[in-house]
Design an enzyme around this catalytic site. Structure first.
Site, PDB file in Angstrom:
ATOM      1  N   CYS A  79      -5.218  -2.800   2.534  1.00  0.00           N
ATOM      2  CA  CYS A  79      -5.208  -2.809   3.992  1.00  0.00           C
ATOM      3  C   CYS A  79      -6.574  -3.188   4.576  1.00  0.00           C
ATOM      4  O   CYS A  79      -7.082  -4.269   4.314  1.00  0.00           O
ATOM      5  CB  CYS A  79      -4.726  -1.445   4.472  1.00  0.00           C
ATOM      6  SG  CYS A  79      -4.163  -1.361   6.180  1.00  0.00           S
TER       7      CYS A  79
ATOM      8  N   LYS B 239      -8.724   3.510  -2.722  1.00  0.00           N
ATOM      9  CA  LYS B 239      -9.285   2.957  -1.490  1.00  0.00           C
ATOM     10  C   LYS B 239     -10.616   3.641  -1.204  1.00  0.00           C
ATOM     11  O   LYS B 239     -10.713   4.874  -1.195  1.00  0.00           O
ATOM     12  CB  LYS B 239      -8.294   3.185  -0.343  1.00  0.00           C
ATOM     13  CG  LYS B 239      -8.602   2.432   0.941  1.00  0.00           C
ATOM     14  CD  LYS B 239      -7.444   2.608   1.921  1.00  0.00           C
ATOM     15  CE  LYS B 239      -7.612   1.764   3.177  1.00  0.00           C
ATOM     16  NZ  LYS B 239      -6.424   1.886   4.066  1.00  0.00           N
TER      17      LYS B 239
ATOM     18  N   GLU C  80       0.843  -1.202   0.000  1.00  0.00           N
ATOM     19  CA  GLU C  80       0.000   0.000   0.000  1.00  0.00           C
ATOM     20  C   GLU C  80       0.879   1.254   0.000  1.00  0.00           C
ATOM     21  O   GLU C  80       1.862   1.346   0.725  1.00  0.00           O
ATOM     22  CB  GLU C  80      -0.895  -0.010   1.236  1.00  0.00           C
ATOM     23  CG  GLU C  80      -1.857   1.174   1.305  1.00  0.00           C
ATOM     24  CD  GLU C  80      -2.746   1.128   2.535  1.00  0.00           C
ATOM     25  OE1 GLU C  80      -3.960   1.343   2.391  1.00  0.00           O
ATOM     26  OE2 GLU C  80      -2.231   0.859   3.645  1.00  0.00           O
TER      27      GLU C  80
END
Length: 335
Positions: free
Chosen positions: A161, A127, A45
């Site tokens: 994540c 995200k 990430e």
């Protein structure tokens, strides 16, 4: 599609807040993965230009010192740097999924790019909901960021994540018949021993459960924290205790949860490499397919809006109608 695919999960420390150095580092890792026969390599990430660890270590006012440099070293989705990476993927005949801080106008997003083994940019996703203090740096994605891309090595998707503990996000991904999933992590270094939910035990388990729930292979790259991070982010002993060195837990899992490849020590940089036998997907799905035969749509269904939602939508303004040539003109209009 090949029945066996070799993949690699990156475990490495980023070149903190230096986009040019980070791109050079990535190209070297891409070459290394390809030399080891990998057909896909996944990066952690926000590997470019590194995860903004200051948000977990001090007050927002103190973190502002990092903001200009972080923004300057964030990457656009269509500029010089991403095209250099795409060219490297093409030269080395390898698919690449990588995390980066995307800058768009004045805002930053936690993005993942998909590059093909022919050098094409297949897509970029964001995200959907940055986690906790991440929201002080990054904006949100939308339904168009739930992406699974068909490729010659299988259907490839990705999340960042703690998107891996968002049940509805995961279900929306499973519904797209994902076969190889890149689950990217920033390193499990912060608050070790004090916040179990942020540690390796919980989050490695989240990667494994994603594989089992979705009957997909999970490639889980994970960054490390080293001396360079401490030099940059930790100006007190307390901060060094809050952000420990190490934290690399790159993993690869099969669609029934089996660990694949040889794990690295948490403070060692390298690649976790594994060969994926796609026959395992059929075996796993025969037992449980939560978006197919193991679902109950008469009881539970998910409504997904995959359309983009930009902040500005341009609409054409219709031109005023012209008067008919034969229509008499009012005296006032004649002047």
């Amino acid at each position: 599609m090949a029945q066996t695919v070799r993949v690699a999960a990156v475990q490495a420390e980023p070149r903190w807040l230096d986009l040019d150095a980070g791109v050079e580092q990535m190209i070297g890792i891409i070459e290394d993965a390809a030399a080891r026969g990998a057909q896909l390599v996944g990066f952690p990430e926000t590997f470019l230009p590194g995860y903004p660890w200051w948000i977990w270590l001090d007050a927002p006012a103190a973190g502002m010192a990092f903001v200009p440099r972080y923004a300057e070293n964030s990457m656009t989705r269509d500029g010089e740097h991403i095209h250099r990476l795409a060219a490297a993927a093409g030269r080395n005949r390898i698919h690449v999924v990588f995390g980066f801080s995307e800058i768009s106008r004045g805002s930053l997003y936690m993005a993942q790019g998909f590059l093909s083994d022919t050098g094409e940019i297949l897509g970029v996703r964001r995200k959907l909901k940055p986690t906790h203090v991440e929201r002080s740096v990054f904006g949100e994605g939308d339904g168009s960021d739930l992406q699974v891309h068909p490729t010659p090595i299988g259907r490839v998707g990705a999340l960042n994540c703690w998107e891996h503990i968002q049940p509805l996000t995961k279900y929306a991904m499973y519904s797209q018949d994902e076969q190889i999933h890149v689950g990217a992590w920033p390193s499990f270094s912060v608050y070790r021993g004090g916040a179990q939910a942020l540690g390796p035990e919980v989050n490695v388990a989240a990667s494994m459960i994603y594989a089992v729930e979705g009957q997909t292979f999970v490639v889980a790259p994970c960054a490390t924290v080293g001396q360079a991070a401490h030099d940059l982010f930790c100006d007190t002993e307390v901060k060094k205790q809050l952000l420990l060195q190490g934290g690399g837990f790159a993993r690869i899992f099969g669609p029934e949860g089996s660990p694949l490849g040889e794990d690295l020590p948490e403070d060692v940089e390298g690649l976790v490499v594994a060969d994926l036998d796609f026959s395992l997907i059929a075996i796993a799905k025969s037992a449980a397919d939560p978006v197919g035969h193991y679902s109950r749509p008469d009881v539970l269904r998910l409504l997904v809006d995959r359309s983009p939602h930009p902040a500005t939508v341009e609409r054409a303004v219709p031109a005023p109608a012209l008067a008919d040539a034969d229509e008499p003109v009012a005296a006032a209009d004649r002047g």
